[in-house]
Design a protein around this motif. Structure first.
Motif, PDB file in Angstrom:
ATOM      1  N   ARG A  15       0.730  -1.273   0.423  1.00 18.97           N
ATOM      2  CA  ARG A  15       0.311   0.218   0.024  1.00 18.97           C
ATOM      3  C   ARG A  15       0.960   0.859   0.481  1.00 18.97           C
ATOM      4  O   ARG A  15       1.875   1.286   0.633  1.00 18.97           O
ATOM      5  N   VAL A  16       0.608   2.079  -0.743  1.00 14.59           N
ATOM      6  CA  VAL A  16       0.872   3.936  -1.030  1.00 14.59           C
ATOM      7  C   VAL A  16       0.424   4.796  -0.734  1.00 14.59           C
ATOM      8  O   VAL A  16      -0.761   4.447  -1.665  1.00 14.59           O
ATOM      9  N   GLU A  17       0.450   6.148   0.176  1.00 20.30           N
ATOM     10  CA  GLU A  17      -0.627   7.263  -0.159  1.00 20.30           C
ATOM     11  C   GLU A  17       0.343   8.058  -0.861  1.00 20.30           C
ATOM     12  O   GLU A  17       1.683   8.427   0.031  1.00 20.30           O
ATOM     13  N   ALA A  45       2.194   5.105  -8.593  1.00 17.63           N
ATOM     14  CA  ALA A  45       1.749   4.408  -7.373  1.00 17.63           C
ATOM     15  C   ALA A  45       1.650   3.097  -6.908  1.00 17.63           C
ATOM     16  O   ALA A  45       2.106   2.342  -6.057  1.00 17.63           O
ATOM     17  N   MET A  46       0.918   2.907  -8.140  1.00 25.83           N
ATOM     18  CA  MET A  46       0.953   0.939  -8.149  1.00 25.83           C
ATOM     19  C   MET A  46       2.218   0.574  -7.923  1.00 25.83           C
ATOM     20  O   MET A  46       2.306  -0.467  -7.289  1.00 25.83           O
ATOM     21  N   GLU A  47       2.734   0.801  -9.024  1.00 22.92           N
ATOM     22  CA  GLU A  47       3.864   0.040  -9.559  1.00 22.92           C
ATOM     23  C   GLU A  47       4.624   0.394  -7.324  1.00 22.92           C
ATOM     24  O   GLU A  47       5.935  -0.947  -7.906  1.00 22.92           O
ATOM     25  N   ILE A  48       4.875   1.496  -6.880  1.00 21.89           N
ATOM     26  CA  ILE A  48       5.507   1.349  -5.570  1.00 21.89           C
ATOM     27  C   ILE A  48       4.166   0.461  -4.748  1.00 21.89           C
ATOM     28  O   ILE A  48       5.294   0.038  -4.225  1.00 21.89           O
ATOM     29  N   THR A  86      -3.425   0.361  -3.652  1.00 21.43           N
ATOM     30  CA  THR A  86      -3.100  -0.741  -2.955  1.00 21.43           C
ATOM     31  C   THR A  86      -2.203  -1.799  -4.270  1.00 21.43           C
ATOM     32  O   THR A  86      -2.664  -1.864  -5.549  1.00 21.43           O
ATOM     33  N   ALA A  87      -1.394  -3.545  -3.762  1.00 22.48           N
ATOM     34  CA  ALA A  87      -1.307  -4.147  -4.938  1.00 22.48           C
ATOM     35  C   ALA A  87      -1.299  -5.660  -4.175  1.00 22.48           C
ATOM     36  O   ALA A  87      -1.482  -5.683  -2.402  1.00 22.48           O
TER      37      ALA A  87
END
Length: 132
Positions: A15-17, A45-48, A86-87
């Motif tokens: 997850r990243v914000e 963001a999805m990659e991170i 999120t991934a």
């Protein structure tokens, strides 16, 4: 040598914000376009988030790099909102990991799709990249 993804399992999540600033909008890069969260920034963001899912599960000296993106950008997000990407690992095949990815802006889902990453030995990868 051990396989770099032997500790990676389906279901791992990351997850990243990201707070949307003017710099992250398409209008900041392309004249005449609206100042809404840019698709490339959402994909980043999805990659991170995908990388976060694998933190602590790869051997030292290994990382993953993006190799495929299949994402839909569903809705605009204005400056000031917080996007949560999120991934979730859905498949491991050889040295490849497939993720289901989503992004939400606190009001609605703004993106969804799949992202694939490949495991690379950083030293070998740097040597190959220098030849390009």
């Amino acid at each position: 040598m051990t396989e770099p993804l032997e500790r990676v399992r389906p279901g791992l999540t990351g997850r990243v914000e990201v707070v949307v600033t003017r710099d992250l909008t398409v209008g900041a890069v392309v004249d005449g376009m609206p100042f809404v969260y840019g698709t490339p920034m959402m994909i980043l963001a999805m990659e991170i988030a995908s990388g976060e899912a694998l933190k602590g599960h790869l051997p030292e000296g290994w990382a993953t790099v993006g190799s495929e993106v299949n994402v839909r950008h569903l809705a605009p997000t204005p400056v000031g909102r917080t996007v949560v990407a999120t991934a979730r690992v859905v498949e491991i095949a050889g040295r490849s990991v497939l993720f289901a990815v989503e992004a939400h802006d606190g009001v609605r889902k703004i993106g969804e799709g799949e992202h694939r990453r490949g495991a690379v030995n950083l030293e070998s990868f740097a040597k190959r990249a220098a030849l390009a």
